[in-house]
Scaffold this motif. Sequence first.
Motif, PDB file in Angstrom:
ATOM      1  N   ILE A 274      43.159  17.934  14.532  1.00  0.00           N
ATOM      2  CA  ILE A 274      42.230  18.988  14.933  1.00  0.00           C
ATOM      3  C   ILE A 274      41.474  18.511  16.166  1.00  0.00           C
ATOM      4  N   GLY A 275      41.758  19.129  17.303  1.00  0.00           N
ATOM      5  CA  GLY A 275      41.106  18.751  18.546  1.00  0.00           C
ATOM      6  C   GLY A 275      42.086  18.135  19.529  1.00  0.00           C
TER       7      GLY A 275
ATOM      8  N   GLU B  62      44.116  23.165  18.878  1.00  0.00           N
ATOM      9  CA  GLU B  62      43.040  23.133  19.882  1.00  0.00           C
ATOM     10  C   GLU B  62      42.419  24.512  20.020  1.00  0.00           C
ATOM     11  N   LYS B  63      41.080  24.573  20.002  1.00  0.00           N
ATOM     12  CA  LYS B  63      40.405  25.868  20.064  1.00  0.00           C
ATOM     13  C   LYS B  63      40.380  26.455  21.477  1.00  0.00           C
TER      14      LYS B  63
ATOM     15  N   CYS C  66      40.934  27.774  16.245  1.00  0.00           N
ATOM     16  CA  CYS C  66      39.749  27.057  15.768  1.00  0.00           C
ATOM     17  C   CYS C  66      39.798  26.970  14.245  1.00  0.00           C
TER      18      CYS C  66
ATOM     19  N   ALA D 254      37.501  16.599  16.553  1.00  0.00           N
ATOM     20  CA  ALA D 254      36.946  17.811  17.161  1.00  0.00           C
ATOM     21  C   ALA D 254      35.811  17.533  18.138  1.00  0.00           C
TER      22      ALA D 254
ATOM     23  N   SER E 136      33.276  20.992  22.276  1.00  0.00           N
ATOM     24  CA  SER E 136      32.503  20.067  21.436  1.00  0.00           C
ATOM     25  C   SER E 136      31.193  20.738  21.044  1.00  0.00           C
TER      26      SER E 136
ATOM     27  N   ASN F 263      31.478  21.861  15.473  1.00  0.00           N
ATOM     28  CA  ASN F 263      32.336  22.404  14.417  1.00  0.00           C
ATOM     29  C   ASN F 263      32.946  21.301  13.550  1.00  0.00           C
ATOM     30  N   GLY F 264      33.262  20.178  14.169  1.00  0.00           N
ATOM     31  CA  GLY F 264      33.858  19.060  13.426  1.00  0.00           C
ATOM     32  C   GLY F 264      32.924  18.493  12.380  1.00  0.00           C
TER      33      GLY F 264
END
Length: 241
Positions: A9-10, A33-34, A131, A161, A171, A174-175
């Motif tokens: 994630i990220g 990736e968002k 996301c 993230a 950044s 969210n992580g």
Amino acid sequence: MANKKVIVIGGGAAGMAAAIAARRAGAAVTILEKNPRVGKKILATGNGRCNFTNVNADIPWYHGNHPSFVKKALQAFTVEDTLHFFEELGIEHKVEEMGKVFPMSDQASSILDVLLYEINALGIEVIIETCVSRIVKKGSQFELTAENGSTFRADSVVLAAGGKAMPSSGSDGNGYELAIKLGHTMTNIFPALVQLMLEGSFFQRIEGVKFVGTAQVLHQNRSLAQDRGDILFANHTFLFF
């Protein structure tokens, strides 16, 4: 790790490096990736030059109640390991003041380019504009749900993230929320880089000027604290980092 499914994630520097390491170990890897593209923050690092490590990275340079928490990470992947990782990808480096390491090209895009090249060469799947909003452990696997309704399953999940330093890059914290929902704890977070606003009409004329200097916090002609490092002037803003 052979035949395992790993989701990262990220798609920042840490996420891409983790994906490469997992794929080299034999896993099937997907990066979620968002943003519309990966590596967005890399291009802004080091004023566009990307200082990708520091030869002085060691415990004494970390602060907080328990700075030794970084010991295992620094031992598991040393500065030398970092330099070797990027050398294998084709990055020649140079060391500048205060131990900062830059690509010889002085272009952050060089770092992003070699990471993307290796990701493509290894066949790592990259899914953008996705996301992750929920992670649930189901048996020996994890089920991930994205804001757009997509679902994914994996044997392992790498949460890369980012922090909360640059929301425009993705950044946005969210992580932290995902980690807490999985049962992890989080201490209070503080900015490592802050801006100091100064009065004056000449800052626009020196916007972009950077030099190594000393900044002091003065109160009633008494110095409360001081530090030395890069000083960067921006329009109506003074940055010390």
